[in-house]
Design a protein around this motif. Structure first.
Motif, PDB file in Angstrom:
ATOM      1  N   VAL A  19       0.833  -1.203   0.000  1.00  0.00           N
ATOM      2  CA  VAL A  19       0.000   0.000   0.000  1.00  0.00           C
ATOM      3  C   VAL A  19       0.870   1.256   0.000  1.00  0.00           C
ATOM      4  O   VAL A  19       0.538   2.257  -0.644  1.00  0.00           O
ATOM      5  N   LEU A  23       0.721   4.285  -2.637  1.00  0.00           N
ATOM      6  CA  LEU A  23       0.535   5.672  -2.223  1.00  0.00           C
ATOM      7  C   LEU A  23       1.615   6.577  -2.813  1.00  0.00           C
ATOM      8  O   LEU A  23       1.326   7.712  -3.239  1.00  0.00           O
ATOM      9  N   LEU A  76      -6.950   4.599  -5.757  1.00  0.00           N
ATOM     10  CA  LEU A  76      -6.862   4.736  -4.303  1.00  0.00           C
ATOM     11  C   LEU A  76      -7.893   5.735  -3.798  1.00  0.00           C
ATOM     12  O   LEU A  76      -8.472   5.549  -2.724  1.00  0.00           O
ATOM     13  N   GLY A  79     -11.097   3.820  -3.744  1.00  0.00           N
ATOM     14  CA  GLY A  79     -11.126   2.843  -2.661  1.00  0.00           C
ATOM     15  C   GLY A  79     -11.352   3.472  -1.303  1.00  0.00           C
ATOM     16  O   GLY A  79     -12.232   3.048  -0.543  1.00  0.00           O
ATOM     17  N   VAL A  80     -10.570   4.505  -0.990  1.00  0.00           N
ATOM     18  CA  VAL A  80     -10.679   5.143   0.322  1.00  0.00           C
ATOM     19  C   VAL A  80     -11.901   6.070   0.378  1.00  0.00           C
ATOM     20  O   VAL A  80     -12.652   6.051   1.353  1.00  0.00           O
ATOM     21  N   MET A  83     -15.174   4.359   0.786  1.00  0.00           N
ATOM     22  CA  MET A  83     -15.316   3.662   2.061  1.00  0.00           C
ATOM     23  C   MET A  83     -15.641   4.607   3.217  1.00  0.00           C
ATOM     24  O   MET A  83     -16.373   4.233   4.145  1.00  0.00           O
ATOM     25  N   ILE A  84     -15.135   5.842   3.186  1.00  0.00           N
ATOM     26  CA  ILE A  84     -15.215   6.751   4.321  1.00  0.00           C
ATOM     27  C   ILE A  84     -16.652   7.056   4.737  1.00  0.00           C
ATOM     28  O   ILE A  84     -17.018   6.899   5.921  1.00  0.00           O
ATOM     29  N   GLY A 197     -13.255  -2.058   7.433  1.00  0.00           N
ATOM     30  CA  GLY A 197     -13.013  -0.955   6.513  1.00  0.00           C
ATOM     31  C   GLY A 197     -11.784  -1.177   5.652  1.00  0.00           C
ATOM     32  O   GLY A 197     -11.775  -0.832   4.464  1.00  0.00           O
ATOM     33  N   ALA A 198     -10.722  -1.767   6.240  1.00  0.00           N
ATOM     34  CA  ALA A 198      -9.509  -2.059   5.471  1.00  0.00           C
ATOM     35  C   ALA A 198      -9.815  -3.021   4.330  1.00  0.00           C
ATOM     36  O   ALA A 198      -9.321  -2.857   3.204  1.00  0.00           O
ATOM     37  N   ILE A 201     -12.027  -1.358   1.494  1.00  0.00           N
ATOM     38  CA  ILE A 201     -11.318  -0.561   0.492  1.00  0.00           C
ATOM     39  C   ILE A 201     -11.060  -1.409  -0.754  1.00  0.00           C
ATOM     40  O   ILE A 201     -11.183  -0.924  -1.884  1.00  0.00           O
ATOM     41  N   CYS A 204     -14.270  -1.676  -2.672  1.00  0.00           N
ATOM     42  CA  CYS A 204     -14.564  -0.414  -3.357  1.00  0.00           C
ATOM     43  C   CYS A 204     -13.691  -0.249  -4.596  1.00  0.00           C
ATOM     44  O   CYS A 204     -14.164   0.193  -5.650  1.00  0.00           O
ATOM     45  N   PHE A 257      -4.167  -4.225   0.799  1.00  0.00           N
ATOM     46  CA  PHE A 257      -5.192  -3.824   1.767  1.00  0.00           C
ATOM     47  C   PHE A 257      -5.785  -5.040   2.476  1.00  0.00           C
ATOM     48  O   PHE A 257      -6.095  -4.984   3.673  1.00  0.00           O
TER      49      PHE A 257
END
Length: 273
Positions: A19, A23, A76, A79-80, A83-84, A197-198, A201, A204, A257
């Motif tokens: 990850v 990033l 990314l 994905g994030v 999810m939030i 949640g991890a 992601i 998603c 993830f």
């Protein structure tokens, strides 16, 4: 250190490394390539992998390596970002439903049952079809359908925690519901939601890629792994590199993830013992 602890640490480390690399690609894509991911080159269409284009080019002569690297930013974000909102909304609804019970719980569970009756992707595609294709519609659809798993998970945790001795003691001491929820309920149920949640992601990211593959998500020429795979399907027999390389990056990033989620889950189980 026992073998299980070593395994947990290795899973977390590998996941964090994968990850972390993704990033870095998302934040600093120019570190990896000098090519413009949207630049068309008619003289290099469908060029195979080479020293000049290490992942080859697509039917427009665009460098696949550059498009794959720049896609990390979009994927990314999907994905994030997708999810939030469901994380916070679903967690809040799960706490309210589990803690108060009664008519509130019955109403929220009936709404949850309605959403659970439809498969995730079917409902998401239906929403995108109504709102129109694009990344905004993609986020809206995933926000609207992604909360239900968090609600169900957190509700089940709250039903156990709210009957514990320390919560009963807080009620006897006259603490109001807000203080009990913030001080006693949330700290004991949030870890499960974070672990899920991890892993969510990954879901998603895969859903976003699938929607883009179907032409309902990110639109060309914006680089996105699913969209690149979709664009290369017509040339799979003569230009396999268009679909293979973004597919590998999508799977490996999702694996990263997943390893983080599994590692966190194992640590929580070990802590529970």
């Amino acid at each position: 250190m026992n073998k299980k602890a070593i395994k947990i640490n290795v899973s977390l480390i590998i996941g964090i490394i994968i990850v972390g690399i993704a990033l870095i690609m998302a934040l600093f894509p120019s570190m990896f390539t000098n090519y413009d991911p949207e630049a068309i080159d008619a003289t290099a269409m469908l060029a195979p992998p080479s020293a000049e284009h290490i992942f080859g080019t697509d039917n427009y002569g665009r460098d696949i390596f550059a498009r794959v690297i720049y896609s990390a930013r979009i994927d990314l974000l999907i994905g994030v970002g997708a999810m939030i909102i469901p994380f916070f909304v679903g967690t809040a609804l799960g706490i309210i439903s589990g803690y108060y019970g009664g008519k509130v719980d019955a109403f929220l569970m009936r709404v949850l049952d309605i959403f659970m009756a439809f498969p995730y992707m079917v409902l998401a595609i239906a929403i995108v079809a109504i709102t129109g294709a694009g990344i905004k519609a993609l986020f809206i659809s995933m926000w609207l359908v992604g909360w239900k798993e968090y609600t169900r998970l957190v509700r089940s945790e709250v039903l156990v925690v709210k009957n514990s001795e320390y919560v009963e003691a807080a009620k006897v001491l006259g603490y109001n519901d807000l203080r009990i929820i913030v001080r006693s309920i949330i700290p004991n149920v949030l870890s499960s939601a974070i672990v899920y949640g991890a892993s969510d992601i990954v879901m998603c990211m895969m859903s976003g890629a699938a929607m883009s593959y179907l032409g309902l998500g990110v639109q060309s020429p914006t680089p996105e792994w699913g969209a690149i795979i979709s664009g290369g399907k017509a040339f799979l027999s003569i230009a396999w590199w268009i679909t293979i390389f973004p597919g590998i990056f999508l799977v490996v990033t999702g694996l990263g993830f997943s390893l983080i989620g599994d590692g966190l889950s194992d640590k929580l189980r070990q802590k529970g013992r």
